[in-house]
Design a protein around this motif. Structure first.
Motif, PDB file in Angstrom:
ATOM      1  N   GLY A 106       0.756  -1.242   0.000  1.00 54.80           N
ATOM      2  CA  GLY A 106       0.000   0.000   0.000  1.00 54.80           C
ATOM      3  C   GLY A 106       0.780   1.281   0.000  1.00 54.80           C
ATOM      4  O   GLY A 106       0.261   2.324  -0.380  1.00 54.80           O
ATOM      5  N   TYR A 107       2.039   1.288   0.411  1.00 55.04           N
ATOM      6  CA  TYR A 107       2.874   2.480   0.519  1.00 55.04           C
ATOM      7  C   TYR A 107       2.261   3.502   1.472  1.00 55.04           C
ATOM      8  O   TYR A 107       2.677   3.613   2.614  1.00 55.04           O
ATOM      9  N   TRP A 108       1.245   4.252   1.046  1.00 57.31           N
ATOM     10  CA  TRP A 108       0.540   5.158   1.962  1.00 57.31           C
ATOM     11  C   TRP A 108      -0.847   4.603   2.314  1.00 57.31           C
ATOM     12  O   TRP A 108      -1.728   5.364   2.708  1.00 57.31           O
ATOM     13  N   ARG A 109      -1.035   3.306   2.203  1.00 57.38           N
ATOM     14  CA  ARG A 109      -2.312   2.671   2.540  1.00 57.38           C
ATOM     15  C   ARG A 109      -2.131   1.663   3.668  1.00 57.38           C
ATOM     16  O   ARG A 109      -2.672   0.573   3.626  1.00 57.38           O
ATOM     17  N   GLY A 110      -1.328   2.021   4.654  1.00 54.51           N
ATOM     18  CA  GLY A 110      -1.187   1.130   5.788  1.00 54.51           C
ATOM     19  C   GLY A 110       0.149   1.145   6.493  1.00 54.51           C
ATOM     20  O   GLY A 110       0.189   1.023   7.726  1.00 54.51           O
ATOM     21  N   PRO A 111       1.288   1.266   5.802  1.00 57.76           N
ATOM     22  CA  PRO A 111       2.557   1.296   6.529  1.00 57.76           C
ATOM     23  C   PRO A 111       2.644   2.477   7.507  1.00 57.76           C
ATOM     24  O   PRO A 111       1.984   3.502   7.318  1.00 57.76           O
ATOM     25  N   VAL A 112       3.461   2.299   8.515  1.00 55.93           N
ATOM     26  CA  VAL A 112       3.729   3.372   9.481  1.00 55.93           C
ATOM     27  C   VAL A 112       4.904   4.192   8.960  1.00 55.93           C
ATOM     28  O   VAL A 112       6.018   3.671   8.795  1.00 55.93           O
ATOM     29  N   TRP A 113       4.655   5.463   8.672  1.00 59.30           N
ATOM     30  CA  TRP A 113       5.708   6.405   8.292  1.00 59.30           C
ATOM     31  C   TRP A 113       6.074   7.226   9.522  1.00 59.30           C
ATOM     32  O   TRP A 113       5.191   7.737  10.231  1.00 59.30           O
ATOM     33  N   LEU A 114       7.373   7.381   9.784  1.00 54.09           N
ATOM     34  CA  LEU A 114       7.784   7.965  11.056  1.00 54.09           C
ATOM     35  C   LEU A 114       7.558   9.463  11.142  1.00 54.09           C
ATOM     36  O   LEU A 114       7.510  10.012  12.244  1.00 54.09           O
ATOM     37  N   ASP A 115       7.408  10.153  10.008  1.00 52.66           N
ATOM     38  CA  ASP A 115       7.058  11.570  10.107  1.00 52.66           C
ATOM     39  C   ASP A 115       5.636  11.728  10.633  1.00 52.66           C
ATOM     40  O   ASP A 115       5.385  12.497  11.567  1.00 52.66           O
ATOM     41  N   GLN A 116       4.691  10.965  10.056  1.00 52.87           N
ATOM     42  CA  GLN A 116       3.313  11.058  10.505  1.00 52.87           C
ATOM     43  C   GLN A 116       3.162  10.513  11.918  1.00 52.87           C
ATOM     44  O   GLN A 116       2.379  11.024  12.721  1.00 52.87           O
ATOM     45  N   PHE A 117       3.917   9.480  12.241  1.00 46.85           N
ATOM     46  CA  PHE A 117       3.938   8.960  13.615  1.00 46.85           C
ATOM     47  C   PHE A 117       4.372  10.061  14.588  1.00 46.85           C
ATOM     48  O   PHE A 117       3.723  10.291  15.615  1.00 46.85           O
ATOM     49  N   ALA A 118       5.490  10.725  14.254  1.00 51.31           N
ATOM     50  CA  ALA A 118       6.016  11.756  15.157  1.00 51.31           C
ATOM     51  C   ALA A 118       5.064  12.936  15.282  1.00 51.31           C
ATOM     52  O   ALA A 118       4.885  13.490  16.381  1.00 51.31           O
ATOM     53  N   PHE A 119       4.416  13.345  14.184  1.00 54.48           N
ATOM     54  CA  PHE A 119       3.431  14.413  14.273  1.00 54.48           C
ATOM     55  C   PHE A 119       2.274  13.980  15.175  1.00 54.48           C
ATOM     56  O   PHE A 119       1.714  14.791  15.913  1.00 54.48           O
ATOM     57  N   GLY A 120       1.931  12.687  15.116  1.00 57.96           N
ATOM     58  CA  GLY A 120       0.841  12.186  15.946  1.00 57.96           C
ATOM     59  C   GLY A 120       1.165  12.226  17.421  1.00 57.96           C
ATOM     60  O   GLY A 120       0.366  12.704  18.242  1.00 57.96           O
ATOM     61  N   THR A 121       2.344  11.731  17.808  1.00 57.47           N
ATOM     62  CA  THR A 121       2.667  11.720  19.241  1.00 57.47           C
ATOM     63  C   THR A 121       2.938  13.132  19.759  1.00 57.47           C
ATOM     64  O   THR A 121       2.610  13.441  20.908  1.00 57.47           O
ATOM     65  N   GLU A 122       3.507  13.997  18.913  1.00 58.07           N
ATOM     66  CA  GLU A 122       3.698  15.383  19.346  1.00 58.07           C
ATOM     67  C   GLU A 122       2.349  16.072  19.534  1.00 58.07           C
ATOM     68  O   GLU A 122       2.166  16.862  20.471  1.00 58.07           O
ATOM     69  N   GLY A 123       1.399  15.765  18.649  1.00 61.33           N
ATOM     70  CA  GLY A 123       0.060  16.322  18.807  1.00 61.33           C
ATOM     71  C   GLY A 123      -0.610  15.853  20.085  1.00 61.33           C
ATOM     72  O   GLY A 123      -1.271  16.639  20.785  1.00 61.33           O
ATOM     73  N   LEU A 124      -0.444  14.577  20.418  1.00 60.61           N
ATOM     74  CA  LEU A 124      -1.002  14.070  21.670  1.00 60.61           C
ATOM     75  C   LEU A 124      -0.402  14.798  22.867  1.00 60.61           C
ATOM     76  O   LEU A 124      -1.127  15.173  23.810  1.00 60.61           O
TER      77      LEU A 124
END
Length: 632
Positions: free
Chosen positions: A554-572
């Motif tokens: 999927g590339y952007w249909r399921g894998p965990v990308w660390l930029d989006q991961f980091a934006f997520g935890t910083e947002g939390l």
């Protein structure tokens, strides 16, 4: 007072210990069999922005050789499996280095091989001393009680070799040997020889310069290896000292991960060459399609580099802005051959964030003043060229009217949310998708806040950006949030409702700070849901219960990308959910393939198995891990 002095002394000892590169051997496994051609998936070592790289030998028959070099220009190719292979002869008899007691070690900034055989102790060390040159040092110690008369040889094979005095050249790669070298070469191979007399307990030393010039061969300089090795160690210890605080809370494996991320970025560092006018960082040395410099990769890499090497962070920004066009647009990516630059699209606007991160670490107001007008032009470009209905909310788009380029502009190339999108023309060379994207507008909101802060540093007025940011915050909160679903989504132009696909774009409003506390609480519930985003490796790029969820393909249909991961935890964290953020980060570090071992950092990860996916030694993954580890 005595206790205070003791405590300070202990802190200095801890800092000094953490900042010694000798404490971090083999953070990345570099031992390999000699590769060939364009097989470039293995881990390699480069430094100083050089355009060539090496690896350590794996097989005993390769004792006495460093693997490579790998030459990098518009693509990567191996000049040879081992172009500088050491051999020793005594009384015309070969001393079998394959039988030696051997160790091969990768320290940050240094390859080292130690051999012990037939009463001889041999050390080979390889370091980079410039953005084109590496030094290969050889030391041979005679441990016996008698004088030894040896013939020392270096040899290699490749097509197109030419010899000039004490140097050979092939395909832009050159080796300059010490004076008084007996050099024999034809177009396919060379042998360099020295007759060496080593007294009992004595030592023979030599240094050769190995250089690759993608932009034209230049004469080799003379170097004192001992002096250069000391400078190399001091430089790398400086990187470590800058990153590790005096009382770091990181565990030993986490410290090794941080160093692995540093060497990943440094190996992907390419210096100015041909049409790349400032130093930049490739996404990955291990993927042929990534031999260029990308825009939002550069913004993320710069933010990570600022934690230990701010000068490269600044140049990584400059190399993209060197090609800012007359309208303010930044190209998607640039190459050493500018005819290959991609102007079909740009990438999400995170440049002001990156400049602020650099300023936060350096307090370099001159750099902010340099970048300020360029950032303003880039920010305003979005509203001039990517706001179809002129309502102050932007869309991703393209210069050529193709949907594929517009999806690239989002950075999430094949994201499900764009499956049904169509293109709308805004003007000459300006097209938009028919949907306003929540992440794009949240990024633009954040950019307005960063521009307002940078304005104060640059000596400009930032009031207008603060005012615009507040208006945009209210609109994003009201128009992109779905009360029933409890999540943020894109919205179609001229139509009611949202593009209801649960992806990482829905938590970017938390990272930017535009969500209300109630909205953030609802988004947090989805992020914490095992059915949605709290998978083994958390925060995939598509909710796990979506029918199109396909991490392997999927590339952007399921894998965990660390930029989006980091934006997520910083947002939390921004909304007070620090415990959940720390839990998700611990899952990533503990369960992603190779993360706390000597394996490479991957482009993305399978959220259910933890398997590393796609390109190895990926720069923005390394950059974001450096920032994630700072949360400890």
């Amino acid at each position: 007072m005595k206790q205070m002095r003791t405590w300070i002394l202990l802190l200095l000892v801890v800092q000094s210990a953490s900042a010694q590169r000798s404490r971090y051997p083999d953070v990345l496994e570099l031992r390999t069999e000699p590769p060939a051609g364009k097989s470039i998936t293995g881990n390699v070592f480069s430094d100083k922005g050089a355009w060539h790289a090496y690896a350590l030998p794996l097989r005993k028959e390769d004792n006495g050789a460093f693997i490579g070099p790998l030459l990098m220009d518009m693509s990567g190719k191996w000049l040879s499996g081992s172009f500088s292979r050491l051999s020793l002869f005594e009384n015309d008899q070969n001393i079998d280095l394959a039988a030696a007691k051997a160790t091969a070690t990768y320290y940050p900034g240094l390859l080292q091989q130690d051999l012990e055989v037939a009463g001889l102790v041999i050390r080979q060390q390889l370091i980079f001393v410039s953005n084109r040159e590496a030094l290969l040092y050889t030391g041979v110690v005679n441990k016996t009680g008698r004088a030894r008369h040896l013939e020392l040889r270096y040899s290699g094979q490749s097509q197109g070799i030419t010899a000039v005095r004490n140097a050979i050249q092939v395909q832009g790669f050159a080796i300059t040997f010490p004076e008084k070298t007996m050099l024999m070469a034809d177009s396919l191979q060379y042998v360099a020889k020295w007759d060496v007399a080593i007294p009992a307990g004595g030592k023979y030393e030599q240094t050769q310069v190995q250089a690759y010039f993608p932009d034209g061969v230049r004469p080799a300089r003379r170097y004192d290896f001992a002096d250069e090795l000391k400078k190399n160690e001091t430089r790398w210890n400086g990187y470590l000292a800058r990153y590790f605080p005096p009382a770091s809370k990181l565990t030993a494996p986490e410290k090794r991960l941080a160093v692995k991320c540093m060497v990943t970025l440094m190996t992907n560092w390419r210096s100015a060459s041909k049409d790349i006018l400032h130093d930049g960082v490739f996404p990955s040395v291990n993927y042929q399609g990534f031999y260029g410099v990308w825009s939002w990769d550069s913004w993320k890499q710069a933010a990570g580099l600022a934690t230990f090497f701010p000068q490269l962070a600044k140049d990584n920004m400059r190399c993209m802005f060197d090609y800012q066009d007359e309208h303010g647009m930044i190209a998607d990516c640039i190459y050493a051959d500018k005819k290959e630059n991609n102007w079909r699209d740009t990438k999400p606007p995170l440049a002001a964030w990156a400049v602020w991160e650099i300023y936060r670490h350096t307090k370099d107001a001159a750099f902010v003043r340099e970048m300020w007008p360029k950032l303003v032009r880039y920010h305003e470009w979005w509203y001039q060229h990517r706001d179809h209905d002129r309502n102050g909310l932007c869309e991703y788009g393209a210069t050529d009217g193709t949907r594929v380029a517009a999806a690239w502009e989002s950075g999430m190339d094949n994201a499900v949310r764009f499956d049904s999108a169509v293109m709308l023309q805004n003007g000459k060379g300006a097209w938009s998708l028919n949907q306003e994207s929540v992440d794009l507008n949240a990024y633009l909101y954040a950019e307005k806040l960063y521009l307002s802060k940078l304005a104060a540093v640059a000596g400009s007025r930032g009031d207008v950006y603060r005012s615009e940011a507040e208006k945009l915050r209210q609109r994003i909160s009201a128009q992109f949030y779905d009360e029933r679903r409890g999540y943020f989504y894109d919205r179609l132009l001229g139509a009611p409702g949202h593009v209801a696909v649960d992806g990482p774009e829905g938590w970017i409003p938390l990272w930017a700070g535009v969500a209300t506390p109630q909205q953030a609480a609802a988004v947090k519930e989805k992020m914490a849901s095992p059915e949605k985003f709290s998978t083994k490796i958390p925060l995939p790029t598509l909710a796990a219960d979506h029918p199109a969820f396909d991490p392997m393909k999927g590339y952007w249909r399921g894998p965990v990308w660390l930029d989006q991961f980091a934006f997520g935890t910083e947002g939390l964290r921004k909304y007070g959910y620090s415990t959940l953020a720390a839990k998700l980060e611990a899952q990533l570090l503990e369960q992603a393939e190779g993360m706390l071992t000597d394996g490479p950092v991957y482009e993305n990860y399978h959220p259910l198995s933890g398997k590393g996916l796609n390109a190895r030694n990926f720069s923005w993954s390394a950059a974001h891990l450096l920032m994630i580890l700072k949360n400890k």
